[in-house]
Design a protein around this motif. Structure first.
Motif, PDB file in Angstrom:
ATOM      1  N   ARG A 256      10.058  -2.253  -4.334  1.00  0.00           N
ATOM      2  CA  ARG A 256       9.545  -0.984  -4.834  1.00  0.00           C
ATOM      3  C   ARG A 256       8.027  -0.996  -4.782  1.00  0.00           C
ATOM      4  O   ARG A 256       7.392  -2.021  -5.055  1.00  0.00           O
ATOM      5  CB  ARG A 256       9.985  -0.748  -6.279  1.00  0.00           C
ATOM      6  N   ILE A 257       7.447   0.144  -4.433  1.00  0.00           N
ATOM      7  CA  ILE A 257       6.006   0.320  -4.550  1.00  0.00           C
ATOM      8  C   ILE A 257       5.760   1.573  -5.387  1.00  0.00           C
ATOM      9  O   ILE A 257       6.461   2.568  -5.246  1.00  0.00           O
ATOM     10  CB  ILE A 257       5.310   0.426  -3.175  1.00  0.00           C
ATOM     11  N   ASP A 264       7.165   6.729  -6.854  1.00  0.00           N
ATOM     12  CA  ASP A 264       7.903   5.464  -6.918  1.00  0.00           C
ATOM     13  C   ASP A 264       8.841   5.420  -5.718  1.00  0.00           C
ATOM     14  O   ASP A 264       9.793   6.199  -5.634  1.00  0.00           O
ATOM     15  CB  ASP A 264       8.672   5.394  -8.233  1.00  0.00           C
ATOM     16  N   LEU A 304       3.811  -1.676   6.376  1.00  0.00           N
ATOM     17  CA  LEU A 304       4.545  -2.416   5.363  1.00  0.00           C
ATOM     18  C   LEU A 304       5.900  -2.813   5.914  1.00  0.00           C
ATOM     19  O   LEU A 304       6.544  -2.027   6.622  1.00  0.00           O
ATOM     20  CB  LEU A 304       4.737  -1.567   4.101  1.00  0.00           C
ATOM     21  N   LEU A 311       7.369  -8.204   0.214  1.00  0.00           N
ATOM     22  CA  LEU A 311       6.600  -7.211   0.960  1.00  0.00           C
ATOM     23  C   LEU A 311       5.521  -7.893   1.790  1.00  0.00           C
ATOM     24  O   LEU A 311       4.752  -8.712   1.285  1.00  0.00           O
ATOM     25  CB  LEU A 311       5.955  -6.199   0.000  1.00  0.00           C
ATOM     26  N   VAL A 313       2.245  -6.966   4.096  1.00  0.00           N
ATOM     27  CA  VAL A 313       1.273  -5.896   4.305  1.00  0.00           C
ATOM     28  C   VAL A 313       0.377  -6.251   5.486  1.00  0.00           C
ATOM     29  O   VAL A 313      -0.127  -7.371   5.565  1.00  0.00           O
ATOM     30  CB  VAL A 313       0.412  -5.668   3.048  1.00  0.00           C
ATOM     31  N   THR A 347      -1.343  -5.686  -6.548  1.00  0.00           N
ATOM     32  CA  THR A 347      -1.833  -4.340  -6.276  1.00  0.00           C
ATOM     33  C   THR A 347      -2.475  -4.330  -4.897  1.00  0.00           C
ATOM     34  O   THR A 347      -3.319  -5.184  -4.601  1.00  0.00           O
ATOM     35  CB  THR A 347      -2.865  -3.887  -7.324  1.00  0.00           C
ATOM     36  N   SER A 354      -4.440   3.055  -3.910  1.00  0.00           N
ATOM     37  CA  SER A 354      -3.770   1.778  -4.161  1.00  0.00           C
ATOM     38  C   SER A 354      -2.315   2.022  -4.525  1.00  0.00           C
ATOM     39  O   SER A 354      -1.903   3.146  -4.827  1.00  0.00           O
ATOM     40  CB  SER A 354      -4.462   1.016  -5.294  1.00  0.00           C
ATOM     41  N   PHE A 355      -1.518   0.942  -4.495  1.00  0.00           N
ATOM     42  CA  PHE A 355      -0.160   0.982  -5.026  1.00  0.00           C
ATOM     43  C   PHE A 355       0.189  -0.387  -5.588  1.00  0.00           C
ATOM     44  O   PHE A 355      -0.395  -1.408  -5.203  1.00  0.00           O
ATOM     45  CB  PHE A 355       0.867   1.418  -3.969  1.00  0.00           C
ATOM     46  N   ARG A 356       1.144  -0.407  -6.517  1.00  0.00           N
ATOM     47  CA  ARG A 356       1.596  -1.631  -7.156  1.00  0.00           C
ATOM     48  C   ARG A 356       2.930  -2.062  -6.561  1.00  0.00           C
ATOM     49  O   ARG A 356       3.785  -1.221  -6.256  1.00  0.00           O
ATOM     50  CB  ARG A 356       1.730  -1.414  -8.670  1.00  0.00           C
ATOM     51  N   VAL A 357       3.096  -3.354  -6.379  1.00  0.00           N
ATOM     52  CA  VAL A 357       4.327  -3.895  -5.785  1.00  0.00           C
ATOM     53  C   VAL A 357       5.231  -4.384  -6.910  1.00  0.00           C
ATOM     54  O   VAL A 357       4.793  -5.116  -7.806  1.00  0.00           O
ATOM     55  CB  VAL A 357       3.999  -5.079  -4.840  1.00  0.00           C
ATOM     56  N   GLU A 358       6.497  -3.946  -6.859  1.00  0.00           N
ATOM     57  CA  GLU A 358       7.476  -4.362  -7.869  1.00  0.00           C
ATOM     58  C   GLU A 358       8.789  -4.716  -7.186  1.00  0.00           C
ATOM     59  O   GLU A 358       9.087  -4.239  -6.093  1.00  0.00           O
ATOM     60  CB  GLU A 358       7.719  -3.237  -8.891  1.00  0.00           C
TER      61      GLU A 358
END
Length: 360
Positions: A256-257, A264, A304, A311, A313, A347, A354-358
């Motif tokens: 998820r990003i 999301d 990505l 993930l 990048v 991040t 930006s985006f957060r990696v989950e």
């Protein structure tokens, strides 16, 4: 540590560099005028008239003007071929074309022509043109003279020097990154020939198998019989061979990003993210457009991909660069074209977004 990002030249440094460039011709002209003044001839012809001889004054000032002109020509060529000027060297700046290479003669000529014409409005016109990159909606990258000449000015003390590192895109091997963590082995069931007495596979065991039967003729009519090969089941007239095929595997692990605008997204394969991303010919990828009024994000900024549930990048040679901030706070710039693991909790920065990696 090698600088991988590109930094635009600040307006103050650009103004200071141009003022420094103008000091030598100003000194030459001033010295020539000071030397020429005493050489002005003056002869009193009568009580009401005099003769003034300016010939030597014009000779000296003319010589100074020629020296100044020679200086500007040398400066023109030096900046056109190397992006350097005395002011650029003093303030750590370099002038480049839009690809990050030497700007060329015509580009430098256009820049200086516009700067010269700004002198129509004394002082104020010059200053406004030199700091006009402050009014640039495209991330303060170009002044009015830069846009006309299609040039950039980069701060090579705070960032990478594109003239020495393959232009704005730069070589992918410019600064090697630490090798990514070792990939975790993925268990895969090995299909083997089961024995006739094999017990059924329990539900909690390995991947379930489906048995299919295929009758193979044996006995005198069997193709093996001609080679003198017999089978214990010849008397039965046929041999049953069981084959098993793996049941359909579950879908690949997802990541998820969470974008800084709240979106999301779940990724299972490849994706392209940018201001208006476009895939190359034959490239299959999910397209994720990201609005950016400041145009700090390139059209296709990042690639990505999900590998082994993690993930990966890759910066697609963007103009303003990318970076990954790990969960421990360590920030790693991403050189164009090189893959980088982004662990859950990281991040990813691209331009001003930006985006957060989950973990999905």
């Amino acid at each position: 540590m090698a600088q991988l990002n590109l930094e635009n030249g600040p307006a103050g440094k650009r103004l200071g560099a141009k003022l420094v460039d103008g000091i030598p011709p100003a000194l030459i002209t001033g010295v020539a005028a000071a030397v020429g003044m005493p050489l002005i001839g003056y002869e009193q012809v009568s009580a009401s008239s005099a003769v003034v001889d300016l010939s030597m004054f014009f000779v000296v000032v003319g010589a100074g003007s020629l020296l100044s002109l020679g200086y500007w020509v040398l400066l023109w060529g030096w900046e056109a071929k190397t992006g350097k000027t005395p002011g650029n060297l003093m303030f750590g700046l370099r002038t480049t074309n839009e690809e990050g290479f030497a700007p060329g003669w015509m580009a430098v000529f256009l820049r200086n022509l516009i700067i010269g014409l700004s002198g129509i409005i004394p002082v104020i016109g010059f200053v406004v043109v030199m700091v006009s990159n402050l009014f640039d909606s495209n991330g303060k990258r170009q002044g009015w003279h830069d846009k006309a000449a299609r040039t950039f000015v980069f701060d090579v003390r705070r960032g990478r020097n594109p003239l020495e590192t393959g232009g704005i895109n730069g070589p992918s091997s410019f600064a090697p990154q630490p090798p990514p963590p070792a990939l975790q082995p993925v268990s895969s069931p090995v299909v083997s020939r089961p024995e006739a007495s094999a017990a059924p596979v329990p539900a909690s065991g390995p991947v379930p198998v489906v048995f299919q039967s295929e009758k193979v003729p044996t006995g005198p009519t069997s193709p093996l019989h001609d080679f003198g090969i017999t089978h214990p089941d010849d008397d039965a007239g046929e041999t049953v061979v069981s084959r098993r095929s793996a049941a359909p595997a579950a879908g690949p692990p997802a990541v998820r990003i969470v974008l800084d605008d709240g979106r999301d997204l779940v990724l299972q394969s490849a994706a392209l993210i940018g201001r208006n991303p476009a895939a190359k010919a034959g490239e299959a990828a999910q397209l994720i457009p990201v609005p950016d009024e400041g145009r700090s994000v390139s059209k296709t900024h990042l690639h990505l991909s999900v590998e082994a549930g993690r993930l990966v990048v890759t910066d697609r040679h963007s103009t303003n660069g990318s970076a990954v901030t790990a969960p421990d706070g360590a920030r790693t710039p991403l050189p164009g074209g090189q893959q980088h693991w982004a662990a859950p909790g990281s991040t990813v920065h691209f331009g001003d977004r930006s985006f957060r990696v989950e973990q999905a």
